[in-house]
Design a protein around this motif. Structure first.
Motif, PDB file in Angstrom:
ATOM      1  N   ILE A  28       0.841  -1.204   0.000  1.00  0.00           N
ATOM      2  CA  ILE A  28       0.000   0.000   0.000  1.00  0.00           C
ATOM      3  C   ILE A  28       0.875   1.252   0.000  1.00  0.00           C
ATOM      4  CG2 ILE A  28      -1.641   1.325   1.381  1.00  0.00           C
ATOM      5  CD1 ILE A  28      -2.808  -1.371   2.301  1.00  0.00           C
ATOM      6  N   ALA A  29       1.946   1.238   0.797  1.00  0.00           N
ATOM      7  CA  ALA A  29       2.855   2.389   0.823  1.00  0.00           C
ATOM      8  C   ALA A  29       3.502   2.612  -0.540  1.00  0.00           C
ATOM      9  CB  ALA A  29       3.927   2.181   1.898  1.00  0.00           C
ATOM     10  N   SER A  30       3.810   1.528  -1.235  1.00  0.00           N
ATOM     11  CA  SER A  30       4.399   1.646  -2.569  1.00  0.00           C
ATOM     12  C   SER A  30       3.419   2.286  -3.541  1.00  0.00           C
ATOM     13  CB  SER A  30       4.819   0.261  -3.066  1.00  0.00           C
ATOM     14  OG  SER A  30       5.760  -0.333  -2.201  1.00  0.00           O
ATOM     15  N   LEU A  31       2.169   1.878  -3.469  1.00  0.00           N
ATOM     16  CA  LEU A  31       1.157   2.470  -4.341  1.00  0.00           C
ATOM     17  C   LEU A  31       0.982   3.959  -4.059  1.00  0.00           C
ATOM     18  CD1 LEU A  31      -1.546  -0.367  -4.285  1.00  0.00           C
ATOM     19  CD2 LEU A  31       0.047   0.183  -6.131  1.00  0.00           C
ATOM     20  N   LEU A  32       0.996   4.325  -2.782  1.00  0.00           N
ATOM     21  CA  LEU A  32       0.858   5.740  -2.427  1.00  0.00           C
ATOM     22  C   LEU A  32       2.059   6.542  -2.920  1.00  0.00           C
ATOM     23  CD1 LEU A  32      -0.545   5.362   1.195  1.00  0.00           C
ATOM     24  CD2 LEU A  32      -1.790   6.115  -0.831  1.00  0.00           C
ATOM     25  N   ALA A  33       3.242   5.943  -2.865  1.00  0.00           N
ATOM     26  CA  ALA A  33       4.432   6.623  -3.381  1.00  0.00           C
ATOM     27  C   ALA A  33       4.322   6.861  -4.878  1.00  0.00           C
ATOM     28  CB  ALA A  33       5.678   5.799  -3.052  1.00  0.00           C
ATOM     29  N   MET A  34       3.768   5.879  -5.595  1.00  0.00           N
ATOM     30  CA  MET A  34       3.563   6.046  -7.039  1.00  0.00           C
ATOM     31  C   MET A  34       2.587   7.183  -7.315  1.00  0.00           C
ATOM     32  SD  MET A  34       3.388   2.066  -8.295  1.00  0.00           S
ATOM     33  CE  MET A  34       2.988   2.575  -9.984  1.00  0.00           C
ATOM     34  N   ILE A  35       1.511   7.244  -6.522  1.00  0.00           N
ATOM     35  CA  ILE A  35       0.534   8.323  -6.710  1.00  0.00           C
ATOM     36  C   ILE A  35       1.186   9.686  -6.467  1.00  0.00           C
ATOM     37  CG2 ILE A  35      -1.598   9.307  -5.774  1.00  0.00           C
ATOM     38  CD1 ILE A  35      -2.506   6.445  -5.183  1.00  0.00           C
ATOM     39  N   ALA A  36       2.129   9.717  -5.502  1.00  0.00           N
ATOM     40  CA  ALA A  36       2.818  10.972  -5.196  1.00  0.00           C
ATOM     41  C   ALA A  36       3.862  11.334  -6.244  1.00  0.00           C
ATOM     42  CB  ALA A  36       3.482  10.888  -3.822  1.00  0.00           C
ATOM     43  N   GLY A  37       4.080  10.455  -7.237  1.00  0.00           N
ATOM     44  CA  GLY A  37       5.005  10.752  -8.319  1.00  0.00           C
ATOM     45  C   GLY A  37       6.415  10.273  -8.114  1.00  0.00           C
ATOM     46  N   ALA A  38       6.603   9.332  -7.192  1.00  0.00           N
ATOM     47  CA  ALA A  38       7.951   8.814  -6.927  1.00  0.00           C
ATOM     48  C   ALA A  38       8.001   7.332  -7.253  1.00  0.00           C
ATOM     49  CB  ALA A  38       8.337   9.048  -5.467  1.00  0.00           C
ATOM     50  N   GLN A  39       9.212   6.818  -7.392  1.00  0.00           N
ATOM     51  CA  GLN A  39       9.397   5.391  -7.613  1.00  0.00           C
ATOM     52  C   GLN A  39       9.224   4.655  -6.281  1.00  0.00           C
ATOM     53  OE1 GLN A  39       9.836   3.820 -10.480  1.00  0.00           O
ATOM     54  NE2 GLN A  39       9.759   5.759 -11.609  1.00  0.00           N
ATOM     55  N   PRO A  40       8.298   3.697  -6.208  1.00  0.00           N
ATOM     56  CA  PRO A  40       7.987   3.063  -4.917  1.00  0.00           C
ATOM     57  C   PRO A  40       9.182   2.399  -4.259  1.00  0.00           C
ATOM     58  CG  PRO A  40       7.015   1.835  -6.755  1.00  0.00           C
ATOM     59  CD  PRO A  40       7.492   3.130  -7.299  1.00  0.00           C
ATOM     60  N   PHE A  41       9.943   1.620  -5.028  1.00  0.00           N
ATOM     61  CA  PHE A  41      11.085   0.933  -4.425  1.00  0.00           C
ATOM     62  C   PHE A  41      12.164   1.922  -4.009  1.00  0.00           C
ATOM     63  CE2 PHE A  41       9.159  -2.384  -7.104  1.00  0.00           C
ATOM     64  CZ  PHE A  41       8.902  -3.330  -6.118  1.00  0.00           C
ATOM     65  N   SER A  42      12.266   3.008  -4.762  1.00  0.00           N
ATOM     66  CA  SER A  42      13.226   4.048  -4.404  1.00  0.00           C
ATOM     67  C   SER A  42      12.844   4.700  -3.077  1.00  0.00           C
ATOM     68  CB  SER A  42      13.298   5.102  -5.505  1.00  0.00           C
ATOM     69  OG  SER A  42      14.098   6.185  -5.114  1.00  0.00           O
ATOM     70  N   VAL A  43      11.548   4.955  -2.903  1.00  0.00           N
ATOM     71  CA  VAL A  43      11.071   5.575  -1.663  1.00  0.00           C
ATOM     72  C   VAL A  43      11.318   4.665  -0.470  1.00  0.00           C
ATOM     73  CG1 VAL A  43       8.985   6.246  -0.413  1.00  0.00           C
ATOM     74  CG2 VAL A  43       9.378   7.099  -2.721  1.00  0.00           C
ATOM     75  N   LEU A  44      10.981   3.389  -0.616  1.00  0.00           N
ATOM     76  CA  LEU A  44      11.193   2.446   0.484  1.00  0.00           C
ATOM     77  C   LEU A  44      12.677   2.305   0.802  1.00  0.00           C
ATOM     78  CD1 LEU A  44       8.584  -0.308  -0.471  1.00  0.00           C
ATOM     79  CD2 LEU A  44       8.378   1.462   1.273  1.00  0.00           C
ATOM     80  N   GLY A  45      13.499   2.298  -0.249  1.00  0.00           N
ATOM     81  CA  GLY A  45      14.937   2.228  -0.028  1.00  0.00           C
ATOM     82  C   GLY A  45      15.465   3.451   0.695  1.00  0.00           C
ATOM     83  N   LEU A  46      14.922   4.622   0.371  1.00  0.00           N
ATOM     84  CA  LEU A  46      15.344   5.845   1.041  1.00  0.00           C
ATOM     85  C   LEU A  46      14.931   5.847   2.509  1.00  0.00           C
ATOM     86  CD1 LEU A  46      14.532   8.509  -1.721  1.00  0.00           C
ATOM     87  CD2 LEU A  46      16.803   7.854  -0.883  1.00  0.00           C
ATOM     88  N   ILE A  47      13.765   5.258   2.812  1.00  0.00           N
ATOM     89  CA  ILE A  47      13.337   5.170   4.210  1.00  0.00           C
ATOM     90  C   ILE A  47      14.302   4.294   5.004  1.00  0.00           C
ATOM     91  CG2 ILE A  47      11.545   4.258   5.743  1.00  0.00           C
ATOM     92  CD1 ILE A  47       9.470   5.166   3.762  1.00  0.00           C
ATOM     93  N   VAL A  48      14.640   3.133   4.425  1.00  0.00           N
ATOM     94  CA  VAL A  48      15.578   2.230   5.110  1.00  0.00           C
ATOM     95  C   VAL A  48      16.947   2.895   5.263  1.00  0.00           C
ATOM     96  CG1 VAL A  48      16.781   0.027   4.967  1.00  0.00           C
ATOM     97  CG2 VAL A  48      14.360   0.168   4.323  1.00  0.00           C
ATOM     98  N   LYS A  49      17.404   3.559   4.195  1.00  0.00           N
ATOM     99  CA  LYS A  49      18.709   4.224   4.255  1.00  0.00           C
ATOM    100  C   LYS A  49      18.705   5.362   5.274  1.00  0.00           C
ATOM    101  CE  LYS A  49      22.119   6.629   1.387  1.00  0.00           C
ATOM    102  NZ  LYS A  49      22.432   7.140   0.032  1.00  0.00           N
ATOM    103  N   GLY A  50      17.599   6.117   5.305  1.00  0.00           N
ATOM    104  CA  GLY A  50      17.512   7.231   6.240  1.00  0.00           C
ATOM    105  C   GLY A  50      17.448   6.786   7.683  1.00  0.00           C
ATOM    106  N   ALA A  51      16.965   5.546   7.914  1.00  0.00           N
ATOM    107  CA  ALA A  51      16.831   5.048   9.282  1.00  0.00           C
ATOM    108  C   ALA A  51      18.052   4.272   9.746  1.00  0.00           C
ATOM    109  CB  ALA A  51      15.586   4.171   9.397  1.00  0.00           C
ATOM    110  N   PHE A  52      18.697   3.543   8.828  1.00  0.00           N
ATOM    111  CA  PHE A  52      19.798   2.660   9.236  1.00  0.00           C
ATOM    112  C   PHE A  52      21.019   2.755   8.322  1.00  0.00           C
ATOM    113  CE2 PHE A  52      15.789   0.626  10.524  1.00  0.00           C
ATOM    114  CZ  PHE A  52      15.995   0.529  11.897  1.00  0.00           C
ATOM    115  N   GLY A  53      21.034   3.725   7.395  1.00  0.00           N
ATOM    116  CA  GLY A  53      22.093   3.771   6.394  1.00  0.00           C
ATOM    117  C   GLY A  53      23.416   4.320   6.868  1.00  0.00           C
ATOM    118  N   SER A  54      23.469   4.846   8.059  1.00  0.00           N
ATOM    119  CA  SER A  54      24.724   5.366   8.604  1.00  0.00           C
ATOM    120  C   SER A  54      24.709   5.202  10.112  1.00  0.00           C
ATOM    121  CB  SER A  54      24.900   6.848   8.242  1.00  0.00           C
ATOM    122  OG  SER A  54      23.914   7.634   8.882  1.00  0.00           O
ATOM    123  N   LYS A  55      25.860   5.383  10.719  1.00  0.00           N
ATOM    124  CA  LYS A  55      25.957   5.272  12.178  1.00  0.00           C
ATOM    125  C   LYS A  55      25.068   6.310  12.850  1.00  0.00           C
ATOM    126  CE  LYS A  55      29.344   5.619  15.949  1.00  0.00           C
ATOM    127  NZ  LYS A  55      30.765   5.834  16.280  1.00  0.00           N
TER     128      LYS A  55
END
Length: 349
Positions: A28-55
């Protein structure tokens, strides 16, 4: 259509349906990201990176998870005994107020005794905040959902009054905030130069203690019995009202530790916005964890990761951070549905 109880749900059913609920949330989050004009997998990847991508990001996620572990444990403990505590937000602020009152120089204790004393006092304040609605429930049958929910607003207004009066920092240039805690009343940092403090360690210890109480003690057995069927528990000789009172003391104390850790570990003083809804989010955390104390830690990290990662994702992808709120809302709704379907199966009439 009708619901038919499932006698002994299989392990696959107990674990598979909640996992499917989380998978549906991601879809569902992926579909909402598509509606917002973004790539769904890119958005989910950015969330993971923003939460755990660095120390720094990972430690910020742990920092955000700390109060959620406390409030999630508070809700899980209460809900296990069918004490519907919707007032963790009020109990959090009660703990924060006591922390400020005692941590700004009111106690002249040695450094090694000051922090434990403040933490215990904060827990007592949170326990009392839940004890009142619980007494009204056991003595007069008043619905605790209403009383605990309304107490959130009462306590917030009371804190606002304190910050404009008795607790207002005279050196705060007129801002509604308290004075800062003395150094001995602050929780030390786990790592120098970073904001993660030992409140996170206290949260992990609390989760383990609650798990032991629920699984290895008489009180834990009584709490589960009352939660499954209060009338049957009373018939079996379990003092239901006493169990609810003990549950309230434990639940309210845990929620108050969230306020203690935020003031003593992170902020250093009290403001009205010290909690952006940690008490309410604790309900989501507890439900995602299926009321399991150890699962609360994992669920809190998941929820905190979404919030921290969403901030980074919003800047990088131009997607509103409200996507995180929608994800959590769907996660809660689908998890509640999954829990229901582990206990009931749908049959055609």
């Amino acid at each position: 259509m009708r619901l038919e109880p499932v006698g002994n749900p299989t392990l696959t059913r107990q674990l598979g349906l909640p996992a499917l609920a989380l998978l549906c949330t991601v879809v569902i989050a992926s579909l909402l990201a598509m509606i917002a004009g973004a790539q769904p997998f890119s958005v989910l990847g950015l969330i993971v990176k923003g939460a755990f991508g660095s120390k720094f990001a990972a430690l910020e996620t742990l920092n955000r998870a700390t109060p959620l572990i406390f409030t999630g444990l508070a809700v899980a403990v209460a809900f296990r005994a069918q004490l519907w505590n919707i007032g963790a937000e009020a109990q959090l602020y009660m703990g924060a107020v006591v922390t400020v009152v005692l941590g700004t120089g009111a106690l002249s204790l040695p450094a090694f005794a000051l922090l434990p004393t403040i933490a215990i006092a904060a827990m007592l304040a949170g326990a009392v905040a839940l004890l009142v609605p619980t007494f009204l429930k056991t003595r007069f049958g008043v619905d605790e959902v209403v009383t605990t929910l309304l107490l959130n607003f009462v306590v917030l207004l009371w804190v606002s009054m304190l910050l404009e009066g008795a607790l207002k920092d005279p050196m705060g240039l007129g801002w509604p905030k308290s004075a800062r805690l003395i150094g001995e009343a602050r929780l030390p940092r786990i790592m120098d130069g970073l904001r993660l403090h030992w409140g996170f360690g206290l949260a992990l210890i609390s989760a383990l203690v609650v798990w032991v109480i629920q699984r290895r003690t008489t009180l834990g057995y009584e709490m589960r019995a009352v939660g499954l069927n209060a009338e049957a528990a009373r018939f079996a000789g379990i003092p239901v009202n006493a169990v609810l009172i003990k549950t309230a003391l434990l639940s309210g104390g845990l929620a108050a530790l969230a306020g203690f850790s935020e003031v003593a570990g992170l902020k250093g003083n009290l403001t009205l916005d010290i909690s952006p809804g940690f008490g309410y989010t604790g309900i989501i955390v507890a439900m995602l964890a299926l009321l399991n104390p150890l699962g609360v830690v994992v669920a809190a990290l998941f929820v905190a990761g979404i919030f921290v990662g969403a901030d980074s994702m919003s800047r990088a992808a131009g997607v509103p951070t409200y996507l995180a709120d929608i994800m959590l809302a769907f996660a809660l709704l689908l998890m509640v549905l999954a829990i229901m379907l582990t206990k009931f199966r749908v049959r055609r009439s």
